[in-house]
Design an enzyme around this catalytic site. Sequence first.
Site, PDB file in Angstrom:
ATOM      1  N   ASP A 153       0.809  -1.224   0.000  1.00 38.73           N
ATOM      2  CA  ASP A 153       0.000   0.000   0.000  1.00 38.73           C
ATOM      3  C   ASP A 153       0.841   1.273   0.000  1.00 38.73           C
ATOM      4  O   ASP A 153       0.377   2.318  -0.434  1.00 38.73           O
ATOM      5  CB  ASP A 153      -0.944   0.011   1.208  1.00 38.73           C
TER       6      ASP A 153
ATOM      7  N   TYR B 204     -10.026  -1.017   2.669  1.00 40.56           N
ATOM      8  CA  TYR B 204      -9.485  -0.972   4.026  1.00 40.56           C
ATOM      9  C   TYR B 204      -9.134   0.436   4.448  1.00 40.56           C
ATOM     10  O   TYR B 204      -8.740   1.255   3.626  1.00 40.56           O
ATOM     11  CB  TYR B 204      -8.193  -1.805   4.101  1.00 40.56           C
TER      12      TYR B 204
HETATM   13 CU   LIG Z   1      -7.225  -7.571   7.607  1.00 43.95          CU
END
Ligand SMILES: [Cu+2]
Length: 650
Positions: free
Chosen positions: A307, A390
């Site tokens: 990320d 997320y």
């Molecule tokens: Cu996770």
Amino acid sequence: MGQSTGRTEWSAAVRHPLDPLTAAELRQAADILRREKDMSERWRFASIELKEPVKEALRGFAPEDPIAREAVLVCWNREDGQAYRSVVSLTEGRVVSWEHCPGEQPNITVDEFHECDEALREDPRVAEALAVRGITNLDRVLFDTWAYGASLISEEYRGMRVGWADVWYRTAEDSNPYANPVNGLHFVVDLNRMELLEVEDDFTVEKPQIMGEYLPKHVPSLVQRDLKPLEITQPEGTSFILDGHELRWQKWSMRLGFNYREGLVLYCVGYEDGGRVRKIAHRMSFAEMVVPYRDPNLDHYRRTAFDIGEWGLGFMTTSLELGCDCLGEISYLDATLHDSRGDPYTIKNAVCIHEEDDAVLWKHVDEVAGAEVRRSRRLVVSFHATVANYEYLAYWRFYQDGNIECEVRATGIMVTSHFPEGEQPPYGDLVDERTYAPFHQHFLVARLDLDVDGQHNTVYMSESEALPVGPDNPHGLALVQRNTPLRTEEEGKQDYDWHTQRSWKVVNDDAKNGLGTPVGYKLVPGGCFPAMLDPSSPVSERAGVIGHNLWVTPYREDERWPCGEFVNQSAADSGLAEWTKENRSIEKADVVLWYVFGLHHITRPEDWPIMPVDTVSFWLKPVGFFDRNPALDVPPTANGHCHTPGAGAS
Ligand SMILES: [Cu+2]
């Protein structure tokens, strides 16, 4: 609400060499290159950031000194896919260096994510594949483009800039797309030409009846519980001072920075002691995040997110909202970044700074003197990043006793797959009807350039050992502490050991405290777990860093990215695993610690449909840095706020 905001514009004048690039500087940097290199519209900027001055150049900097500014740019030509890394002088308005990076793919940009979405939406092959699955309203479809490793890219697309896309579907206009995976359907896209290379139509699963919604209006028969207001006020204002990018609170001082890749950066962290500021850290940030999904299924085998290296934590940073993300008297900082054409933009309220009450700091009740109590207060500097499904919430906390806590919370929506009636998913847990969330791991790498009372530091492995029963130890009680210096990078590759309660002390052997022992700060591990990956796995080859909980290297200006500078489509690790092959000395050196921690996410029904935060942290604690408890001088709670009979402050 009794709350207020004080905002500092990050585009204000540059006052310190570590101040992040302003909007004007970002624009200027791109303009210089465009002009000097005669760039067409087909060129894109993957990243533009401040070229930070080396430590030596910072020493002795005075506010009246002139500030020379340089920027580092990574750009590529979409026509031939070639990437370049350049340094430009903003002060002199010229190109300082221009380096071809053959075979490298710069980070994916947010613009490409959106362009890829548009391209897929317009391609008839996409509409056709979705129609077969009964999906005809493309407005309800979400295409999520992921980067992936070179070894998983088909031979015929090697060398191209490619992404693969997942497909998700909203059942209502603003409902949760991640509630509805379109399993077995993926698209491979050429990101330079924005052309669909391949439709991977592998399988279909009959959709189960699930409840994957979290917006109250979409959750059937939701009765929200009672909750009375909780308000935090500081009627006399806060106890911290934000002066440009310099932050001072209690005895702490530091500078705040921000860039596309690491997001928030903390510089020059020091603590005032005996009339002088004692340095603890030169620079602290998150340098990489590796999230391998541990499910070989066709839906998930490519799902290993970097990320930070592939997308950038700064680019993924979201605006914070008062009263929701942060409660109390808040100061926000905006962040200034740029799009792929080099045009600057602002993330409002990117960084939150505030004080928090933290229960009791120290206390004793004496029969004669009564109770003596101090409340603990902490300074929190935080930011939030949303990476597709997320969210990562990062908090750096500073305490009155010299402790530093680094906490990360993971929340958001888990990736799921549906499975056919009668089957059991082997690599994930059931979270809804015929729906499983694959197991996965979130490895974060904190880069900690500590300078404990200077740059000559040695890291000691600190362990407890119980001595065997013997004449000197008849009851088997003897416990000793062993401190083993880590002398080389090879010795600096460390793993947590529960049996010895291993931690790591960063010690300055040349600086002694009032007791005559060397001063130090201890890295107290938390959130450690093993990678559990075969060395031949593509993840192991691309992210050697996750093979250990701690790495220690001697500071080098260009060693910033633990899995290499170019992580997107990488085949092999060119970061820590490569640098440490030299096995350099780390004894009495300007050490950098790379701490690997995170979440070993064994999924559970309670994480669905939206995951309550999972929290991990590590601490930096003074060990002999001070002569005694440095928080003895914290004053008692002001009159009228402490009601304990007999308490010193009553
Ligand atoms: Cu996770």
